[in-house]
Design an enzyme around this catalytic site. Structure first.
Site, mmCIF file in Angstrom:
data_model
loop_
_atom_site.group_PDB
_atom_site.id
_atom_site.type_symbol
_atom_site.label_atom_id
_atom_site.label_comp_id
_atom_site.label_asym_id
_atom_site.label_seq_id
_atom_site.Cartn_x
_atom_site.Cartn_y
_atom_site.Cartn_z
ATOM 1 N N LYS A 224 0.811 -1.214 0.000
ATOM 2 C CA LYS A 224 0.000 0.000 0.000
ATOM 3 C C LYS A 224 0.845 1.267 0.000
ATOM 4 C CE LYS A 224 -4.363 -1.860 1.563
ATOM 5 N NZ LYS A 224 -5.443 -1.867 2.589
ATOM 6 N N ARG A 258 -3.507 -9.765 5.589
ATOM 7 C CA ARG A 258 -3.959 -9.853 4.195
ATOM 8 C C ARG A 258 -2.831 -9.341 3.319
ATOM 9 N NH1 ARG A 258 -5.852 -6.548 0.397
ATOM 10 N NH2 ARG A 258 -7.398 -7.350 -1.115
HETATM 11 N N1 LIG Z 1 -10.325 -6.459 5.133
HETATM 12 C C1 LIG Z 1 -9.606 -5.771 4.209
HETATM 13 N N2 LIG Z 1 -9.903 -5.900 2.895
HETATM 14 C C2 LIG Z 1 -9.168 -5.175 2.013
HETATM 15 N N3 LIG Z 1 -9.282 -5.098 0.653
HETATM 16 C C3 LIG Z 1 -8.324 -4.218 0.240
HETATM 17 S S1 LIG Z 1 -8.135 -3.797 -1.442
HETATM 18 C C4 LIG Z 1 -6.897 -2.575 -1.465
HETATM 19 C C5 LIG Z 1 -5.495 -3.141 -1.603
HETATM 20 O O1 LIG Z 1 -5.285 -4.349 -1.382
HETATM 21 O O2 LIG Z 1 -4.615 -2.324 -1.951
HETATM 22 N N4 LIG Z 1 -7.590 -3.753 1.272
HETATM 23 C C6 LIG Z 1 -8.119 -4.338 2.406
HETATM 24 C C7 LIG Z 1 -7.816 -4.226 3.796
HETATM 25 O O3 LIG Z 1 -6.913 -3.481 4.239
HETATM 26 N N5 LIG Z 1 -8.600 -4.970 4.665
#
Ligand SMILES: Nc1nc2[nH]c(SCC(=O)O)nc2c(=O)[nH]1
Length: 285
Positions: A224, A258
């Site tokens: 990110k 994640r």
């Molecule tokens: N729960 C959860 N779901 C997500 N989906 C994305 S998409 C954006 C990216 O991966 O850059 N980020 C997140 C996060 O931080 N937490």
């Protein structure tokens, strides 16, 4: 934390940190003729992340990056359904569906997904009922604004309190009021969703305060812009920074990480866990 999550057929033991691998469902390849090739690629990518130690595969049909435009429920379903079905059938994977759309949430449960991951914390019309009806665990993530505007001028008086004590506590209460029990909820501070770099850094530094909600904590910082802005690194060079954040998140109680780079993250989690446990068999492999 002795959290155990019932995720469809899977029982997810959260007595140690788990890794969630991000599976990008690239929109164009799933709507036009590229379906078959793209599906094979997705399956192979998921298989590799599972082999590297991912406990969960996160499948999202809507890009929620800053500036991303919303997709129709049908479009999102067309992208996600074939992948979820194949991951469950071919790999018996624990699949989380990254969606805010009630129709996709209902379908996810039918397709054998094990978790709903909603970056809008079930705020969409009908989402609470759809999630409750799915029987699946749900991750409630904090965000401020929508992808089209969330990074224009994010502002908080007390970022950590506003994310935790105000927003997430309220969403948890709304879920309980709708019959979605706490033992099916996870929370997530939503790094990068309507936050400045400073907000993100502060949220991680004080992240242990999310433990007041006594719920499993999911965090997503992989690749990110908080890493890019601090280190001046492009997306493809953010893994070292991401591993440092993973170690700090595990130390502050994160239960699920994640990430895109599963193997490296598994080592960072196992190394951090060894310190916290003062030795013992590394939990992830
Ligand atoms: N729960 C959860 N779901 C997500 N989906 C994305 S998409 C954006 C990216 O991966 O850059 N980020 C997140 C996060 O931080 N937490």
């Amino acid at each position: 934390n002795a959290f155990q999550l019932r995720c469809g057929r899977h029982l997810l033991d959260l007595s140690f940190p788990r890794v969630m691998g991000v599976l990008n469902v690239t929109p164009d390849s799933f709507s036009d003729g590229g379906q078959h090739v793209a599906l094979d690629d997705a399956l192979r990518h998921a298989e590799r992340m599972l082999a590297e130690g991912a406990a969960i595969i996160d499948v999202g049909g809507e890009s929620t990056r800053p500036g991303a435009l919303p997709v129709s429920p049908q479009e999102e379903l067309d992208r996600v359904a074939p992948v979820v079905e194949a991951l469950v059938r071919e790999l018996d994977a624990l699949v989380s569906v990254d969606t805010s759309c009630p129709a996709v949430m209902r379908e996810a449960g039918e397709l054998g997904a094990g978790m709903i991951n909603d970056v809008r914390a079930l705020e969409r019309e009908g989402a609470l009922l759809a999630a409750a009806g799915s029987g699946l665990p749900v991750c409630l993530m904090h965000r401020q604004g929508e992808p089209q505007n969330m990074q224009q001028a994010p502002s908080y008086q007390q970022p950590v309190e506003e994310v935790v004590a105000d927003y997430l506590a309220r969403r948890v209460a709304a879920c309980e009021a709708a019959g979605l029990r706490r033992n099916r909820l996870l929370i997530d501070p939503g790094f990068g969703f309507g936050k400045s770099v400073e907000h993100n850094l502060r949220l991680l530094k004080y992240m242990q305060s999310l433990q007041t909600l006594a719920l499993p904590l999911l965090v997503g910082m992989s690749r990110k812009s908080m890493i890019g802005k601090v280190l001046g690194r492009p997306v493809e060079e953010r893994l070292p920074g991401g591993l440092a954040l993973t170690a700090m998140a595990v130390e502050r109680g994160a239960n699920i990480l994640r990430v895109h780079d599963v193997a490296a993250t598994v080592d960072a989690v196992n190394m951090t866990w060894a310190v916290l446990q003062e030795g013992g068999e590394p939990p992830l492999h």
